[in-house]
Design a protein around this motif. Structure first.
Motif, PDB file in Angstrom:
ATOM      1  N   THR A   1     -10.919 -17.523   9.362  1.00  0.00           N
ATOM      2  CA  THR A   1     -10.508 -17.776   7.975  1.00  0.00           C
ATOM      3  C   THR A   1     -10.827 -16.567   7.121  1.00  0.00           C
ATOM      4  O   THR A   1     -11.492 -15.626   7.552  1.00  0.00           O
ATOM      5  CB  THR A   1     -11.249 -19.003   7.414  1.00  0.00           C
ATOM      6  OG1 THR A   1     -12.639 -18.710   7.347  1.00  0.00           O
ATOM      7  CG2 THR A   1     -11.021 -20.234   8.300  1.00  0.00           C
ATOM      8  N   LEU A   2     -10.362 -16.622   5.876  1.00  0.00           N
ATOM      9  CA  LEU A   2     -10.646 -15.501   4.952  1.00  0.00           C
ATOM     10  C   LEU A   2     -12.141 -15.381   4.709  1.00  0.00           C
ATOM     11  O   LEU A   2     -12.670 -14.275   4.609  1.00  0.00           O
ATOM     12  CB  LEU A   2      -9.891 -15.748   3.639  1.00  0.00           C
ATOM     13  CG  LEU A   2     -10.030 -14.658   2.578  1.00  0.00           C
ATOM     14  CD1 LEU A   2      -9.502 -13.334   3.103  1.00  0.00           C
ATOM     15  CD2 LEU A   2      -9.272 -15.064   1.303  1.00  0.00           C
ATOM     16  N   THR A   3     -12.822 -16.510   4.638  1.00  0.00           N
ATOM     17  CA  THR A   3     -14.275 -16.484   4.430  1.00  0.00           C
ATOM     18  C   THR A   3     -14.972 -15.829   5.617  1.00  0.00           C
ATOM     19  O   THR A   3     -15.918 -15.029   5.440  1.00  0.00           O
ATOM     20  CB  THR A   3     -14.808 -17.915   4.237  1.00  0.00           C
ATOM     21  OG1 THR A   3     -14.151 -18.509   3.117  1.00  0.00           O
ATOM     22  CG2 THR A   3     -16.303 -17.907   4.002  1.00  0.00           C
ATOM     23  N   ASP A   4     -14.484 -16.126   6.806  1.00  0.00           N
ATOM     24  CA  ASP A   4     -15.074 -15.498   7.999  1.00  0.00           C
ATOM     25  C   ASP A   4     -14.909 -13.969   7.959  1.00  0.00           C
ATOM     26  O   ASP A   4     -15.833 -13.212   8.310  1.00  0.00           O
ATOM     27  CB  ASP A   4     -14.403 -16.046   9.267  1.00  0.00           C
ATOM     28  CG  ASP A   4     -14.721 -17.528   9.500  1.00  0.00           C
ATOM     29  OD1 ASP A   4     -15.791 -17.963   9.015  1.00  0.00           O
ATOM     30  OD2 ASP A   4     -13.919 -18.201  10.144  1.00  0.00           O
ATOM     31  N   ILE A   5     -13.717 -13.542   7.547  1.00  0.00           N
ATOM     32  CA  ILE A   5     -13.456 -12.088   7.477  1.00  0.00           C
ATOM     33  C   ILE A   5     -14.405 -11.436   6.479  1.00  0.00           C
ATOM     34  O   ILE A   5     -14.986 -10.380   6.743  1.00  0.00           O
ATOM     35  CB  ILE A   5     -11.983 -11.822   7.104  1.00  0.00           C
ATOM     36  CG1 ILE A   5     -11.062 -12.336   8.207  1.00  0.00           C
ATOM     37  CG2 ILE A   5     -11.762 -10.335   6.871  1.00  0.00           C
ATOM     38  CD1 ILE A   5      -9.575 -12.251   7.866  1.00  0.00           C
ATOM     39  N   ARG A   6     -14.548 -12.069   5.317  1.00  0.00           N
ATOM     40  CA  ARG A   6     -15.433 -11.502   4.281  1.00  0.00           C
ATOM     41  C   ARG A   6     -16.872 -11.409   4.777  1.00  0.00           C
ATOM     42  O   ARG A   6     -17.565 -10.420   4.563  1.00  0.00           O
ATOM     43  CB  ARG A   6     -15.351 -12.348   3.019  1.00  0.00           C
ATOM     44  CG  ARG A   6     -14.070 -12.143   2.232  1.00  0.00           C
ATOM     45  CD  ARG A   6     -14.010 -13.115   1.074  1.00  0.00           C
ATOM     46  NE  ARG A   6     -12.848 -12.841   0.216  1.00  0.00           N
ATOM     47  CZ  ARG A   6     -12.421 -13.645  -0.731  1.00  0.00           C
ATOM     48  NH1 ARG A   6     -13.035 -14.834  -0.933  1.00  0.00           N
ATOM     49  NH2 ARG A   6     -11.393 -13.316  -1.482  1.00  0.00           N
ATOM     50  N   GLN A   7     -17.339 -12.483   5.407  1.00  0.00           N
ATOM     51  CA  GLN A   7     -18.716 -12.500   5.907  1.00  0.00           C
ATOM     52  C   GLN A   7     -18.931 -11.424   6.982  1.00  0.00           C
ATOM     53  O   GLN A   7     -19.967 -10.760   7.027  1.00  0.00           O
ATOM     54  CB  GLN A   7     -19.045 -13.886   6.478  1.00  0.00           C
ATOM     55  CG  GLN A   7     -19.125 -14.989   5.443  1.00  0.00           C
ATOM     56  CD  GLN A   7     -20.258 -14.751   4.447  1.00  0.00           C
ATOM     57  OE1 GLN A   7     -21.317 -14.243   4.788  1.00  0.00           O
ATOM     58  NE2 GLN A   7     -20.009 -15.127   3.192  1.00  0.00           N
ATOM     59  N   THR A   8     -17.946 -11.266   7.811  1.00  0.00           N
ATOM     60  CA  THR A   8     -18.059 -10.262   8.879  1.00  0.00           C
ATOM     61  C   THR A   8     -18.091  -8.839   8.304  1.00  0.00           C
ATOM     62  O   THR A   8     -18.901  -7.995   8.710  1.00  0.00           O
ATOM     63  CB  THR A   8     -16.887 -10.388   9.866  1.00  0.00           C
ATOM     64  OG1 THR A   8     -16.887 -11.703  10.427  1.00  0.00           O
ATOM     65  CG2 THR A   8     -16.995  -9.351  10.978  1.00  0.00           C
TER      66      THR A   8
END
Length: 447
Positions: A59-66
């Motif tokens: 998800t977009l949140t996963d990308i940001r966190q990564t």
């Protein structure tokens, strides 16, 4: 603790080794700084990171966190609308991200690559550089590699300068120690000489201090011998005067007995011989006084000295029926010398010149000149040149071509003048002038 002594070769190799070790430490320091800055996120890691987006789960949140874990710039595009939904980038770099998105493949611009990874919803473009660079937008204008090179150049220059300075300072310190003992050669050294850590310098210093003490002993021995000689000559002169006085008294008594002509001639000869002895011993006393001369630092007005000297020389010239003249070719006002000794030396040379001048037309001149170091008194006469033997030996004590010692030449006058010149830091030069007489130059240091 005793200092270790090494050779000059070892000391130079030590300097080279110090430069090598410090260079190695400098490289290690630069690597450590780079590693710390990378860990702190101030510079990017040149190792590339490739993220694969899972088509269903990412998800977009996963990308940001990564992406928070990495110091790289990035842009996340929504594949349906084409809009940017998440990002960390520089505006002047935006076109490169779009270019990678349009081509849908990784794009390389110089040392910078724009890596794209996509799923059904998003496209992630990551900017990565193959060389370290600052993550701060302002600092990114400066190349980290160039800064590293500048750091290494400055660091290397400093360690080389410091190492060479330490070596030169140590060598200079040793040369200063050598200069110090050399300038004081002949003085008694009562303390240990300064040790050097360089074997060659230490050997030289040890020898110099040893020779200085030996020379000091020789000088002291010579001084004592000169004082003893002066005392013995004075005592001998005193002892001789008593029988000479008796002889002169007896001659005077004989003159009262109405001697005949032949007896008068004998008595006149005796009187001349007595006068010769008295002159000889007076000359010897003057010479031995010079041997004990220490103080030559009196400041003298040159014009007054020349005036007084020329009056005495004129009297000598009149007695010897010699024409004399004076030439002063210097503007020097003051100089340092021992007046009695210098005057006696010049009178001796002048008297010698008068006695050896051409008998038919005796001519003697005195010329005063100067150069950068010396004040020169040149006394010329128009007599016959010195013989080869006389030129070599004229300055030696008791040398004379008058083998019979008629009463005029004792072989002391020029030797005395030479000794005076040496005591004044100068020299005496005898020159035969081609078809133009003889020149004797006495030079003394001006100051």
């Amino acid at each position: 603790m005793k200092n270790k002594i090494h050779s000059m070769k070892w000391r130079i190799w030590k300097t080279a080794f110090e430069i090598f070790i410090e260079t190695f430490l400098g490289l290690g320091l630069l690597l450590a700084i780079t590693f710390i800055l990378q860990k702190a996120g101030y510079i990017s890691n040149p190792n590339k990171v490739y993220l694969v987006l899972d088509s269903n789960k990412t998800t977009l949140t996963d990308i940001r966190q990564t992406m928070k874990k990495y110091p790289y710039d990035f842009i996340v595009f929504d594949r349906r609308t084409g809009k940017i939904v998440a990002s960390r980038y520089q505006k002047n770099d935006k076109d490169n991200y779009y270019l990678a998105k349009v081509k849908n493949k990784s794009y390389i611009n110089g040392t910078t690559s724009y890596t794209i990874s996509s799923n059904k919803l998003y496209s992630l473009v990551i900017r990565q550089n193959s060389v370290p660079e600052f993550t701060n937008p302002v600092l990114r204008k400066f190349s980290y590699n160039q800064i590293s090179y500048i750091f290494l150049i400055i660091y290397e220059s400093l360690i080389i300068i410091i190492a060479i300075y330490k070596l030169i300072h140590e060598i200079s310190k040793n040369f200063t120690a050598i200069q110090k003992i050399a300038l004081n050669m002949g003085n008694k050294v009562t303390k240990d000489y300064p040790k050097s850590k360089i074997k060659e310098f230490d050997t030289v210093l040890k020898q110099l201090y040893q020779k200085s003490n030996e020379l000091s002993t020789l000088i002291e021995t010579e001084r004592i011998e000169k004082e003893d000689l002066s005392f013995q000559v004075a005592a001998l002169s005193h002892d001789i005067k008593t029988p000479l006085t008796v002889l002169k008294g007896n001659i005077e008594l004989l003159e009262l007995t109405n001697p005949d002509k032949r007896q008068l001639e004998f008595m006149e000869s005796m009187k001349n011989s007595i006068q010769t002895l008295e002159n000889y011993f007076n000359t010897m006393i003057n010479y031995t006084k010079l041997l004990n001369l220490n103080s030559i630092s009196e400041e003298i007005n040159l014009n007054e000295f020349i005036k007084e000297l020329f009056l005495e020389l004129t009297d000598i010239a009149i007695v010897n029926k010699t024409n004399n003249r004076l030439k002063v070719k210097t503007n020097l006002k003051k100089f340092h010398a021992n007046v009695p000794a210098l005057k006696r030396a010049l009178i001796n040379i002048f008297l010698n010149a008068c006695q050896y001048a051409d008998k038919s037309n005796p001519q003697v001149s005195v010329t005063v000149t100067e150069d950068l170091k010396f004040l020169w008194f040149e006394i010329w006469n128009n007599g016959a040149p010195f013989s080869e033997e006389a030129q070599v030996n004229a300055q030696k004590l008791f040398f004379t071509e008058d083998k019979g010692r008629s009463g005029k030449h004792y072989g002391i006058g020029l030797s005395f003048a030479q000794a005076v010149a040496v005591r004044h830091g100068g020299t005496m030069i005898i020159t035969n002038l081609v078809n133009d007489g003889v020149s004797v130059k006495l030079g003394i240091q001006k100051f």
